[in-house]
Design an enzyme around this catalytic site. Structure first.
Site, PDB file in Angstrom:
ATOM      1  N   CYS A 113      -5.513   6.392   9.678  1.00 57.74           N
ATOM      2  CA  CYS A 113      -5.784   6.407   8.256  1.00 57.74           C
ATOM      3  C   CYS A 113      -6.974   7.118   7.961  1.00 57.74           C
ATOM      4  O   CYS A 113      -7.271   7.320   6.705  1.00 57.74           O
ATOM      5  CB  CYS A 113      -5.510   5.044   7.343  1.00 57.74           C
ATOM      6  SG  CYS A 113      -4.554   4.052   8.291  1.00 57.74           S
ATOM      7  N   CYS A 124      -0.696  -5.057  -0.863  1.00 57.59           N
ATOM      8  CA  CYS A 124      -0.588  -4.042   0.039  1.00 57.59           C
ATOM      9  C   CYS A 124      -0.585  -2.625  -0.510  1.00 57.59           C
ATOM     10  O   CYS A 124       0.092  -2.695  -1.633  1.00 57.59           O
ATOM     11  CB  CYS A 124       0.545  -4.361   0.955  1.00 57.59           C
ATOM     12  SG  CYS A 124       0.541  -5.828   1.851  1.00 57.59           S
ATOM     13  N   SER A 125      -1.140  -1.697   0.052  1.00 57.49           N
ATOM     14  CA  SER A 125      -0.945  -0.359  -0.361  1.00 57.49           C
ATOM     15  C   SER A 125       0.580   0.207  -0.048  1.00 57.49           C
ATOM     16  O   SER A 125       1.059  -0.525   0.914  1.00 57.49           O
ATOM     17  CB  SER A 125      -1.954   0.717   0.173  1.00 57.49           C
ATOM     18  OG  SER A 125      -1.884   0.643   1.682  1.00 57.49           O
ATOM     19  N   LYS A 175      -4.394   1.366  -3.164  1.00 55.86           N
ATOM     20  CA  LYS A 175      -3.314   0.327  -3.658  1.00 55.86           C
ATOM     21  C   LYS A 175      -2.476   0.957  -4.753  1.00 55.86           C
ATOM     22  O   LYS A 175      -1.011   0.584  -4.584  1.00 55.86           O
ATOM     23  CB  LYS A 175      -4.263  -0.698  -4.099  1.00 55.86           C
ATOM     24  CG  LYS A 175      -3.220  -2.223  -5.057  1.00 55.86           C
ATOM     25  CD  LYS A 175      -2.627  -2.612  -3.848  1.00 55.86           C
ATOM     26  CE  LYS A 175      -1.347  -3.052  -4.272  1.00 55.86           C
ATOM     27  NZ  LYS A 175      -0.047  -2.512  -4.748  1.00 55.86           N
ATOM     28  N   HIS A 185      -1.008   5.508  -0.371  1.00 58.13           N
ATOM     29  CA  HIS A 185      -1.806   5.927   0.933  1.00 58.13           C
ATOM     30  C   HIS A 185      -0.856   6.514   1.824  1.00 58.13           C
ATOM     31  O   HIS A 185      -0.319   6.235   2.702  1.00 58.13           O
ATOM     32  CB  HIS A 185      -2.267   4.522   1.475  1.00 58.13           C
ATOM     33  CG  HIS A 185      -2.859   4.560   2.764  1.00 58.13           C
ATOM     34  ND1 HIS A 185      -3.757   5.671   3.176  1.00 58.13           N
ATOM     35  CD2 HIS A 185      -3.032   3.608   3.594  1.00 58.13           C
ATOM     36  CE1 HIS A 185      -4.145   5.432   4.368  1.00 58.13           C
ATOM     37  NE2 HIS A 185      -3.870   4.175   4.797  1.00 58.13           N
TER      38      HIS A 185
END
Lengths: 397, 178
Positions: free
Chosen positions: A86, A210-211, A336, A340
């Site tokens: 990421c 969670c994203s 978020k 992402h």
């Protein structure tokens, strides 16, 4: 230390983030590349290197740097694809920075793109879950990406008394700012109750902690001082990049209360940029932090030194990271709400800080620029990789 | 919630048959996106990934599981434990690591319950993944056998056991309340 040339961001671009089933990987990347080139006032022939970030697996093209470059009229330019999970976007930016700082090139294009919805969601859950230690932690024990961070959430909440409501406050803030960002995956505001009512994904983390699985692309143009001054009146200077890593196996980490790689990366970035690590927020106007999960943003406050260890959740609880607080964080909605798209995230963070420092955002999500300094904190995997970058309107010495 | 593997394969098969029918009738493998209706080309190629992973140098670990034992390795020079076991000590560049049976007692450091599972885990009920600090000083991450996850507590005593993982039947290690 040997001589390092100053490097600046001179152009930024990004696609819309979210579920984007109407665009291919190439088309998505081109949206960001086109904007970045136009914003910089250059054309493809000015680009001397394309530093390309994509994790892939969920998307079909195995050589995405090559296919995107062809589509974007950049075939022939030196390129590679980089992976730091990421944090791939920041890794690509760091490498492009080094190429220019060393004098090897004057203009480099950094591209991050991900088409995650090219596979079915359970497959994407599987592929991200594999992004830790495959054999010992995924293959036998089926960890998921939320699962890894849930291990940190459980330990953190137990040690410091943070509550699920405190984590929810991060999600509420980031959705609030996402509502002002037309590029964000989620542009609807939510409440703490919405978060608390959402289903557990990996206890104690819920869906709204969670994203999302996201498609998206971002691009920035980096230039040497000599070129930058010809292109723009407001180059955004890269003042310092810190980077570090941690163990593949989470079991090899002594504690689950902070991300050691991110803490070390921050220390290094502060040292290079001349930021006082004991109260960095006094010198920063705005920060982008890696909130892939709400717990990650809380821990980031501590790893970055905005709060002492164990006090990060109090910043969330007291709204200290909204505009007007201690330091505004994720005014674009963060991972978020903005979304992402794994390898695009770090590049998007760089673009967002550039736009913040240039004061180009809508009023509701534009930070007050006093010091002319912003920060991006980009974590890969579960603290496996970490990059912290400090940007400034001042070139300095 | 879990989905039996046969059921999952049936769902995939049904979906692929639908795509096949569309391809025959329309001449193209194109379906609408389930949310936006945008046309999507369903790739006609499929890839099966099954990795073949060498275990020769840590075979003692797997032999141990057959005897109900869990082994770590330890560097005789640095006295450092390695778990998961590895065959090389990167600190002193030694290859003659000792195999040490783990005593099996520790304390729960942290845990989670995996509710949303990866494709290859959909056939299991929700499972607890835990990390324990063992008496020897290193950590172990694995599933925790717990009737009621709500009764788990960070800091509680745990012990390490070897059991087969069903339905596959391979031997692996679990933590249990100690």
């Amino acid at each position: 230390m040997s001589y390092v040339r100053p490097v600046a961001i001179v152009g930024v671009g990004q696609s819309r983030f979210g579920r984007v089933p109407d665009l291919t990987l190439n088309e998505l990347a081109w949206q960001a590349v086109k904007q970045a080139l136009k914003d910089a006032g250059i054309t493809q022939k000015d680009v001397q290197m394309v530093s390309f970030a994509n994790v892939g697996g969920w998307s079909a093209e195995p050589l995405p740097a090559i296919s995107v470059n062809e589509y974007s009229g950049l075939s022939g330019v030196g390129t590679y694809r980089i992976e730091a999970a990421c944090a791939s976007g920041s890794a690509a930016l760091t490498t492009a920075y080094n190429i220019i700082a060393s004098g090897s090139a004057d203009v480099a294009l950094v591209v991050g793109v991900e088409r995650m919805n090219e596979s079915l969601t359970p497959t994407v859950v599987e592929l991200i879950g594999r992004a830790g230690n495959y054999f010992w932690e995924f293959s036998q024990f089926g960890l998921t990406f939320p699962g890894y961070y849930a291990l940190y959430a459980t330990a953190y909440m137990n040690e410091y008394g943070a509550r699920e409501e405190d984590l929810a406050a991060v999600s509420v803030k980031n959705h609030y700012y996402g509502s002002f960002n037309p590029y964000a995956a989620f542009q609807k505001r939510i409440t703490v109750e919405d978060v608390l009512r959402s289903k557990y994904v990996a206890w104690p983390l819920k869906l709204y902690d969670c994203s999302p699985v996201t498609d998206g692309a971002a691009a920035v143009v980096l230039a040497s001082a000599e070129v930058a001054k010809k292109l723009t009146d407001t180059p955004i200077w890269i003042k310092g990049i810190g980077y570090a890593s941690d163990t593949s196996n989470l079991s090899k980490r002594p504690s689950f209360l902070n991300l050691e790689a991110a803490r070390r990366a921050a220390q290094e970035a502060y040292r290079k940029a001349g930021i006082d690590p004991s109260k960095p927020h006094k010198q920063l106007d705005v920060a982008e932090v890696h909130d892939c999960f709400t717990i990650a943003e809380v821990i980031a406050y501590e790893d970055l030194g905005f709060a002492r260890p164990g006090a990060g959740y109090m910043l969330a609880r007291e709204g200290e990271t909204y505009k007007g607080g201690l330091v505004p964080v994720n005014l674009d909605g963060g991972l978020k709400a903005k979304g992402h798209p794994i390898a695009a995230t770090g590049v998007s963070m760089a673009g967002e800080i550039a736009k913040q420092l240039r004061q180009q955002n809508p009023k509701d999500r534009q930070a007050d620029i006093v010091h002319g300094v912003g920060l991006a904190h980009n974590v890969g995997g579960t603290g496996h990789y970490a990059y912290v970058t400090v940007y400034s309107l001042e070139k300095g010495g | 919630m879990s989905i039996a593997r046969e059921e999952l394969e049936k769902m995939v098969k049904t979906w692929l048959e639908t795509v096949e029918q569309i391809t025959k009738s329309e001449g193209l493998p194109v379906i609408p996106d389930e949310k936006t209706g945008d046309p999507l080309w369903v790739d006609v190629r499929e890839l099966r990934l099954k990795y073949l992973i060498p275990i020769k140098r840590v075979k003692k670990f797997f032999d141990g599981l057959k005897e109900g034992k869990v082994y770590a390795t330890r560097c005789p020079v640095k006295k450092a434990y390695f778990f998961p076991p590895q065959a090389d000590c990167p600190y002193c560049m030694d290859e003659n690591l000792e195999w040490v049976e783990i005593k099996g007692y520790g304390k729960l450091l942290t845990y989670t319950v995996i509710n949303v599972k990866p494709t290859s885990y959909l056939h299991y009920p929700d499972y607890v993944v835990a990390v324990a600090r063992m008496e020897e000083g290193f950590n172990i991450l694995c599933w925790m056998a717990a009737d009621d996850p709500a009764k788990l507590k960070v800091g509680m005593d745990v012990r390490l056991v070897v059991k087969p993982r069903e339905p596959e039947g391979f031997l692996t290690f679990y933590l249990e309340p100690g």
